[in-house]
Enzyme design. Structure first.
Site, mmCIF file in Angstrom:
data_model
loop_
_atom_site.group_PDB
_atom_site.id
_atom_site.type_symbol
_atom_site.label_atom_id
_atom_site.label_comp_id
_atom_site.label_asym_id
_atom_site.label_seq_id
_atom_site.Cartn_x
_atom_site.Cartn_y
_atom_site.Cartn_z
ATOM 1 N N ARG A 149 0.868 -1.178 0.000
ATOM 2 C CA ARG A 149 0.000 0.000 0.000
ATOM 3 C C ARG A 149 0.908 1.232 0.000
ATOM 4 O O ARG A 149 2.054 1.174 0.472
ATOM 5 C CB ARG A 149 -0.896 0.028 1.238
ATOM 6 C CG ARG A 149 -1.800 -1.206 1.388
ATOM 7 C CD ARG A 149 -2.587 -1.118 2.698
ATOM 8 N NE ARG A 149 -3.489 -2.252 2.859
ATOM 9 C CZ ARG A 149 -3.201 -3.352 3.548
ATOM 10 N NH1 ARG A 149 -2.021 -3.470 4.141
ATOM 11 N NH2 ARG A 149 -4.078 -4.342 3.652
ATOM 12 N N LYS A 173 -1.875 -2.156 8.012
ATOM 13 C CA LYS A 173 -3.052 -1.623 8.696
ATOM 14 C C LYS A 173 -3.107 -2.133 10.135
ATOM 15 O O LYS A 173 -2.758 -3.275 10.412
ATOM 16 C CB LYS A 173 -4.325 -2.043 7.955
ATOM 17 C CG LYS A 173 -4.571 -1.283 6.657
ATOM 18 C CD LYS A 173 -5.900 -1.681 6.062
ATOM 19 C CE LYS A 173 -6.215 -0.874 4.812
ATOM 20 N NZ LYS A 173 -7.515 -1.259 4.225
ATOM 21 N N HIS A 245 -2.039 2.336 -5.927
ATOM 22 C CA HIS A 245 -2.657 1.067 -5.520
ATOM 23 C C HIS A 245 -2.768 0.092 -6.692
ATOM 24 O O HIS A 245 -2.866 -1.122 -6.482
ATOM 25 C CB HIS A 245 -4.037 1.341 -4.923
ATOM 26 C CG HIS A 245 -4.414 0.396 -3.819
ATOM 27 N ND1 HIS A 245 -3.766 0.377 -2.607
ATOM 28 C CD2 HIS A 245 -5.361 -0.560 -3.751
ATOM 29 C CE1 HIS A 245 -4.306 -0.554 -1.843
ATOM 30 N NE2 HIS A 245 -5.281 -1.140 -2.509
ATOM 31 N N ARG A 248 -0.234 -2.571 -6.632
ATOM 32 C CA ARG A 248 -0.566 -3.642 -5.675
ATOM 33 C C ARG A 248 -1.521 -4.646 -6.317
ATOM 34 O O ARG A 248 -1.339 -5.859 -6.199
ATOM 35 C CB ARG A 248 -1.184 -3.010 -4.427
ATOM 36 C CG ARG A 248 -1.603 -3.976 -3.336
ATOM 37 C CD ARG A 248 -1.988 -3.154 -2.107
ATOM 38 N NE ARG A 248 -2.773 -3.891 -1.132
ATOM 39 C CZ ARG A 248 -2.270 -4.620 -0.145
ATOM 40 N NH1 ARG A 248 -0.962 -4.760 -0.035
ATOM 41 N NH2 ARG A 248 -3.051 -5.232 0.714
ATOM 42 N N HIS A 271 -3.673 -9.255 3.937
ATOM 43 C CA HIS A 271 -5.124 -9.326 4.088
ATOM 44 C C HIS A 271 -5.473 -10.177 5.300
ATOM 45 O O HIS A 271 -4.964 -11.291 5.434
ATOM 46 C CB HIS A 271 -5.775 -9.942 2.846
ATOM 47 C CG HIS A 271 -5.772 -9.033 1.655
ATOM 48 N ND1 HIS A 271 -5.917 -9.496 0.362
ATOM 49 C CD2 HIS A 271 -5.650 -7.686 1.548
ATOM 50 C CE1 HIS A 271 -5.878 -8.465 -0.472
ATOM 51 N NE2 HIS A 271 -5.726 -7.366 0.222
ATOM 52 N N TYR A 280 -8.986 -11.390 -6.651
ATOM 53 C CA TYR A 280 -8.020 -11.565 -7.729
ATOM 54 C C TYR A 280 -8.223 -12.882 -8.465
ATOM 55 O O TYR A 280 -7.752 -13.040 -9.584
ATOM 56 C CB TYR A 280 -6.596 -11.467 -7.180
ATOM 57 C CG TYR A 280 -6.332 -10.106 -6.595
ATOM 58 C CD1 TYR A 280 -6.169 -8.992 -7.418
ATOM 59 C CD2 TYR A 280 -6.289 -9.915 -5.216
ATOM 60 C CE1 TYR A 280 -5.963 -7.729 -6.883
ATOM 61 C CE2 TYR A 280 -6.082 -8.659 -4.679
ATOM 62 C CZ TYR A 280 -5.917 -7.575 -5.519
ATOM 63 O OH TYR A 280 -5.724 -6.328 -4.988
#
Length: 299
Positions: A149, A173, A245, A248, A271, A280
């Site tokens: 990110r 995150k 992004h 990514r 994730h 994806y």
């Protein structure tokens, strides 16, 4: 008869206790008014405490027949849940008829991705002779080579790069740390930037360990990276809607198209849920479908 006076109390609750914006409050109140409109259309006027789950399901069917989009239906259901939750909290009703309502499944928007030729064009469009050229080259290489990110890229530290092992430590995150492999190309340009470009900066106190700095010697901003990508895309004639992004997304898509394990990609992307990574696989299915169309003898 439905007592609409509770709407004023609900509005105050959203404003004062939930701190909703004016637009959000208006949207919620409009959605509750739609429920009242539905009851009027079917000549019913139940008391709030008499509204049942069956009534709400018929209402959802009604707005569906009106052609309301699934995303709007989902917002209406969210409004209903908030309203009846408020009524239950205030002891105006004894049971919440909305608690079992399910929102419609929303299709996930597949992100734009770059193919390898477009990525190579973007890399080649960087003028390495300029003071920030090697830094910008390293930025794109790390974004694409590690699937970071933009916030993770900007917070990357020199002390978190392990050259001998080919890994970087990333702060993601929720301040969660993860270890991500870094490819030889990204590592090469990162070392060139650190050893040949960054050393000439007058680095401000407190930013000594940050990798990517601006010309003033402080931490690079998000908008600088966004502007870099947009400028290069325009220079290369790429009309896709791309941002940092996008690298990514491209990282994940190319790995899965190449046969990478979904769990491994999940780990590298940071994730928390495999379902986030599974978007994806949709891209991958389109890719595989194209292979069948182009090459299968009985296509």
């Amino acid at each position: 008869m439905i007592n609409k006076s509770y709407l004023k109390s609900f509005k105050n609750y959203l404003k004062l206790e939930r701190a909703f914006s004016g637009n959000s409050i208006d949207a919620y109140l409009n959605d509750i008014n739609k429920l009242f409109q539905y009851f009027e259309s079917v000549n019913k006027s139940p008391h709030l405490k008499d509204i049942t789950e069956a009534d709400l399901k018929l209402f959802i069917s009604w707005i569906n027949e009106l052609g309301m989009l699934p995303s709007t239906q989902a917002r209406v259901i969210s409004g209903l849940k908030s309203f009846f939750g408020f009524l239950l909290m205030e002891e105006i009703i004894s049971e919440d008829p909305s608690k079992m309502l399910e929102s419609p499944r929303l299709a996930k928007k597949l992100p734009d991705v770059l193919n390898i030729h477009e990525i190579e064009d973007l890399m080649a469009a960087i003028d390495a002779s300029k003071p920030d050229g090697m830094r910008n080259k390293a930025i794109l290489e790390v974004l694409y080579g590690c699937g970071l990110r933009v916030s993770e890229l900007l917070n990357l530290r020199i002390s978190n790069v392990f050259y001998d092992n080919g890994y970087i430590k990333v702060i993601g995150k929720g301040n969660k740390q993860r270890i991500v492999p870094i490819g030889m190309s990204a590592l090469k340009f990162l070392k060139i930037y650190l050893e040949e470009s960054r050393v000439h900066l007058d680095i401000k106190k407190g930013f000594e360990d940050y990798i990517f700095l601006n010309q003033s010697g402080s931490q690079l901003s998000r908008i600088s990276v966004f502007n870099l990508v947009k400028t290069l895309a325009s220079k290369c004639g790429i009309t896709k809607s791309i941002s940092p992004h996008t690298f990514r997304h491209s990282f994940a898509t190319h790995l899965i198209e190449g046969g990478a394990d979904l769990r491994a990609v999940q780990e590298m992307l940071g994730h928390s849920s495999i379902t986030t990574t599974e978007i994806y696989t949709h891209l991958d299915r389109d890719y595989l479908r194209g292979i069948i169309t182009d090459f299968h003898p009985r296509r």
